[in-house]
Scaffold this motif. Sequence first.
Motif, mmCIF file in Angstrom:
data_model
loop_
_atom_site.group_PDB
_atom_site.id
_atom_site.type_symbol
_atom_site.label_atom_id
_atom_site.label_comp_id
_atom_site.label_asym_id
_atom_site.label_seq_id
_atom_site.Cartn_x
_atom_site.Cartn_y
_atom_site.Cartn_z
ATOM 1 N N LYS A 20 41.666 48.032 23.012
ATOM 2 C CA LYS A 20 41.983 47.110 24.098
ATOM 3 C C LYS A 20 41.704 45.685 23.680
ATOM 4 N N LYS A 21 42.234 44.741 24.412
ATOM 5 C CA LYS A 21 41.963 43.327 24.153
ATOM 6 C C LYS A 21 40.600 42.966 24.719
ATOM 7 N N LYS A 22 40.003 41.974 24.140
ATOM 8 C CA LYS A 22 38.703 41.478 24.580
ATOM 9 C C LYS A 22 38.789 41.045 26.044
ATOM 10 N N SER A 23 37.772 41.376 26.813
ATOM 11 C CA SER A 23 37.739 41.004 28.220
ATOM 12 C C SER A 23 37.653 39.490 28.370
ATOM 13 N N LYS A 24 38.365 38.976 29.347
ATOM 14 C CA LYS A 24 38.330 37.543 29.629
ATOM 15 C C LYS A 24 37.301 37.208 30.710
ATOM 16 N N LEU A 25 36.638 38.235 31.230
ATOM 17 C CA LEU A 25 35.640 38.005 32.274
ATOM 18 C C LEU A 25 34.394 37.358 31.688
ATOM 19 N N ASN A 26 33.782 36.474 32.485
ATOM 20 C CA ASN A 26 32.522 35.891 32.038
ATOM 21 C C ASN A 26 31.414 36.936 32.183
ATOM 22 N N GLU A 27 30.253 36.617 31.663
ATOM 23 C CA GLU A 27 29.124 37.555 31.624
ATOM 24 C C GLU A 27 28.779 38.111 33.012
ATOM 25 N N GLU A 28 28.701 37.245 33.996
ATOM 26 C CA GLU A 28 28.324 37.654 35.361
ATOM 27 C C GLU A 28 29.378 38.555 35.994
ATOM 28 N N ASP A 29 30.640 38.177 35.871
ATOM 29 C CA ASP A 29 31.711 38.985 36.451
ATOM 30 C C ASP A 29 31.842 40.333 35.748
ATOM 31 N N PHE B 108 50.994 38.153 54.167
ATOM 32 C CA PHE B 108 49.617 37.816 54.553
ATOM 33 C C PHE B 108 48.663 38.955 54.219
ATOM 34 N N LEU B 109 49.051 40.184 54.519
ATOM 35 C CA LEU B 109 48.198 41.331 54.222
ATOM 36 C C LEU B 109 48.000 41.509 52.716
ATOM 37 N N ALA B 110 49.059 41.335 51.950
ATOM 38 C CA ALA B 110 48.958 41.461 50.494
ATOM 39 C C ALA B 110 48.019 40.411 49.909
ATOM 40 N N ILE B 111 48.130 39.191 50.394
ATOM 41 C CA ILE B 111 47.257 38.109 49.916
ATOM 42 C C ILE B 111 45.813 38.364 50.313
ATOM 43 N N SER B 112 45.598 38.790 51.543
ATOM 44 C CA SER B 112 44.216 39.020 51.985
ATOM 45 C C SER B 112 43.576 40.198 51.249
ATOM 46 N N ILE B 113 44.343 41.225 50.958
ATOM 47 C CA ILE B 113 43.816 42.356 50.188
ATOM 48 C C ILE B 113 43.461 41.896 48.780
ATOM 49 N N THR B 114 44.312 41.096 48.178
ATOM 50 C CA THR B 114 44.053 40.589 46.832
ATOM 51 C C THR B 114 42.814 39.712 46.806
ATOM 52 N N LEU B 115 42.675 38.846 47.785
ATOM 53 C CA LEU B 115 41.519 37.959 47.822
ATOM 54 C C LEU B 115 40.227 38.724 48.072
ATOM 55 N N ILE C 97 36.036 42.244 41.695
ATOM 56 C CA ILE C 97 36.359 41.908 40.305
ATOM 57 C C ILE C 97 36.865 43.149 39.584
ATOM 58 N N TYR C 98 36.193 44.268 39.806
ATOM 59 C CA TYR C 98 36.587 45.538 39.196
ATOM 60 C C TYR C 98 38.006 45.928 39.633
ATOM 61 N N GLN C 99 38.276 45.855 40.917
ATOM 62 C CA GLN C 99 39.588 46.242 41.439
ATOM 63 C C GLN C 99 40.692 45.319 40.919
ATOM 64 N N LYS C 100 40.400 44.040 40.768
ATOM 65 C CA LYS C 100 41.407 43.078 40.317
ATOM 66 C C LYS C 100 41.614 43.083 38.804
#
Length: 109
Positions: A81-90, A8-15, A19-22
């Motif tokens: 590096k590979k191209k970022s998969k993040l959208n413009e806003e993220d 539960f703690l691992a999931i809540s920390i991940t959620l 965006i930067y941290q993940k």
Amino acid sequence: MVKKLIIFLAISITLNASIYQKNCVPCHKRLPIKIDKFFYRYLLKYSSAIETKYAIKLYLQNPQKESSILNPALLNRFGIKKKSKLNEEDLKKAIDEYWEIYKVFGKLR
């Protein structure tokens, strides 16, 4: 019970992670060059917040050897590096957080 609590703690920390941290930190943890070193290289080359953020964004959207801030020896060792998969806003949010963490403006005395 303890296993459930840990999961539960691992999931809540991940959620709750940004965006930067993940999306940025996990990959950079595997490199021998710390993520702050990239920031300082960008800052030395581009100086201002606007130009630095813009250069990082352009590189992440379309990584090219010519636009990399790494010296040739590091480029040969680690590659592009590979191209970022993040959208413009993220991507903007991640870069803004990166800037806030490592900026030196207002921190120097």
